[in-house]
Every structure is written in C-alpha cells, then in structure tokens.
Design a protein around this motif. Sequence first.
Motif, short mmCIF file in Angstrom:
data_model
loop_
_atom_site.label_atom_id
_atom_site.label_comp_id
_atom_site.label_asym_id
_atom_site.label_seq_id
_atom_site.Cartn_x
_atom_site.Cartn_y
_atom_site.Cartn_z
N GLN A 116 0.82 -1.20 0.00
CA GLN A 116 0.00 0.00 0.00
C GLN A 116 0.86 1.26 0.00
O GLN A 116 0.53 2.24 -0.68
CB GLN A 116 -0.94 0.00 1.22
N GLU A 117 2.00 1.24 0.71
CA GLU A 117 2.87 2.41 0.71
C GLU A 117 3.46 2.66 -0.67
O GLU A 117 3.57 3.81 -1.11
CB GLU A 117 3.99 2.21 1.75
N VAL A 118 3.87 1.60 -1.34
CA VAL A 118 4.41 1.75 -2.68
C VAL A 118 3.35 2.31 -3.62
O VAL A 118 3.61 3.20 -4.44
CB VAL A 118 4.95 0.39 -3.21
N ARG A 119 2.14 1.80 -3.49
CA ARG A 119 1.05 2.26 -4.35
C ARG A 119 0.79 3.75 -4.14
O ARG A 119 0.56 4.50 -5.10
CB ARG A 119 -0.22 1.45 -4.06
N GLU A 120 0.87 4.19 -2.90
CA GLU A 120 0.57 5.59 -2.59
C GLU A 120 1.68 6.53 -3.07
O GLU A 120 1.39 7.60 -3.62
CB GLU A 120 0.36 5.75 -1.08
N HIS A 121 2.95 6.17 -2.86
CA HIS A 121 4.00 7.14 -3.21
C HIS A 121 4.46 7.05 -4.66
O HIS A 121 5.24 7.89 -5.11
CB HIS A 121 5.18 7.04 -2.24
N THR A 122 3.96 6.06 -5.40
CA THR A 122 4.31 6.00 -6.83
C THR A 122 3.12 6.29 -7.74
O THR A 122 3.30 6.43 -8.94
CB THR A 122 4.88 4.61 -7.20
N GLY A 123 1.94 6.38 -7.16
CA GLY A 123 0.77 6.71 -7.97
C GLY A 123 0.06 5.51 -8.56
O GLY A 123 -0.82 5.67 -9.42
N GLY A 124 0.39 4.31 -8.13
CA GLY A 124 -0.31 3.13 -8.63
C GLY A 124 0.57 1.90 -8.55
O GLY A 124 1.79 1.99 -8.41
N LEU A 125 -0.08 0.74 -8.63
CA LEU A 125 0.66 -0.52 -8.59
C LEU A 125 -0.20 -1.60 -9.23
O LEU A 125 -1.35 -1.81 -8.81
CB LEU A 125 1.00 -0.88 -7.14
N ARG A 126 0.35 -2.25 -10.25
CA ARG A 126 -0.39 -3.31 -10.94
C ARG A 126 0.44 -4.58 -10.97
O ARG A 126 1.63 -4.54 -11.27
CB ARG A 126 -0.73 -2.91 -12.38
N GLU A 127 -0.18 -5.68 -10.70
CA GLU A 127 0.50 -6.96 -10.85
C GLU A 127 0.55 -7.30 -12.34
O GLU A 127 -0.48 -7.28 -13.02
CB GLU A 127 -0.22 -8.07 -10.10
N ILE A 128 1.72 -7.62 -12.84
CA ILE A 128 1.86 -7.91 -14.27
C ILE A 128 2.35 -9.34 -14.55
O ILE A 128 2.47 -9.74 -15.70
CB ILE A 128 2.86 -6.93 -14.94
N GLY A 129 2.60 -10.10 -13.47
CA GLY A 129 3.03 -11.47 -13.70
C GLY A 129 3.52 -12.10 -12.42
O GLY A 129 3.51 -11.49 -11.35
N ARG A 130 3.93 -13.36 -12.54
CA ARG A 130 4.44 -14.08 -11.38
C ARG A 130 5.63 -14.94 -11.81
O ARG A 130 5.73 -15.34 -12.97
CB ARG A 130 3.35 -14.94 -10.74
N CYS A 131 6.49 -15.21 -10.86
CA CYS A 131 7.66 -16.04 -11.16
C CYS A 131 8.08 -16.76 -9.90
O CYS A 131 7.61 -16.46 -8.81
CB CYS A 131 8.82 -15.20 -11.70
N TRP A 132 8.99 -17.73 -10.05
CA TRP A 132 9.50 -18.46 -8.89
C TRP A 132 10.67 -17.70 -8.29
O TRP A 132 11.38 -17.03 -8.97
CB TRP A 132 9.94 -19.86 -9.30
#
Length: 202
Positions: A186-202
């Motif tokens: 949530q902190e990253v989302r707030e100070h960067t203006g957004g956050l989207r998951e674009i994939g997953r990896c091991w």
Amino acid sequence: MSAYEPLSPEHRAALAELIGDAARPATADFLLRLGHTVKDCRTHDHGTGEGIFCGNLVGWMGERMALVVRRLLDAEAELEKYVGKEPTRDEEAQHVNRCLDAVYHLCEEVKRAAGRWENPLPVPEWVAAVEQAADGNRPDNPDDKRRRIYLDGKGNAWISHCTDPADGELIARLDSNPFHDGEPVQEVREHTGGLREIGRCW
C-alpha cells in the motif's frame, strides 16, 4: 577482450565495394568447415618444412573469405536496426498504460451499450473479469507460491519479497539491493501513484 565496436556505415560501404556484389553470405555449414580448417592449421605439426599443407589451407580460406565478410556486413546491417533503439523504461510503462486504458474504455463501452435500452440488458460476465485482470487483481490461490511482479505508477518494476505480520506483503524494487527488506504494497502504491501486478515467477 575489448568491447564490441560496430562498423560505421562508411566502413561497411568500403568493405562491400572491396568484396564485390557477387559474394553471397557464408552459410552455417561453411563456417563450420572454416573452423575445422583453422583447427587443422593450428594443430598441424609444421616441423621444419615449408608448411605446404597449411599454405594450401590458408589459400583455400583466403579465396572464400569474401563470403565471411558478406555475412558480417549483413549481420551488422541487421544489428543497426535495433542497437540504441530499445524503448526506455518510461516508454514501456506508457505503452502498458495505453493498452490498459484501451481495455478500460472497451469495458465502459460495453456497459453503456447494455444500459442504453428501455429494458437494460445484463452486462456480460466477462467485463468484470477483464476489469479485474486489468487492475492486476487476481483471485488468490493458496497453492500458488510464486512471487508477484508489479509495475508501479512511475514505470518501476517490483517483486514480492516476504510477508510481514503487521504490514502484509512486502515488495522490493527489481533493481534494488537483494538484501533490501522491502516495502508494504500500500505504501508503494501511494508514493508512486499506482501498482499493478503484471506477472508471477519463482
């Protein structure tokens, strides 16, 4: 080993003129034969003779070197199309955002179309699923142990680091120190203006 230095257009033009238009690019099979010939010259026991054996091989290679130069010129010309023309991180982020905006716009159009009648039609089920995917929100699968990869509002990539009992999921910049403790989502989302998951990896 020195750093790679591409041929300038002037050098390529000069080489092309020197070898002539008839030279065709060397094939992979020919290059392998050439490699074997180089090995034969390198490992041959020259002794104290005049080296007729190697002289013949060198002559054979020299007569065909134009094929190698032509392949080199073609490779350099192809490489020039891409070197220095890679999109920047900001350009890639802008492209992703334009794609997502187009997806949201399509979903809104479908919802408007469904509601324009006197008796509104139900909005297709796929609209909500597509919007959820575009938001980067995926149903959690307890068996999925892969690390999430995110793109923030400034185009920076983040990856799941660990889970904190108080702050929940912690994520770290992909280009940060691997021993970084991470920051709450949530902190990253707030100070960067957004956050989207674009994939997953091991």
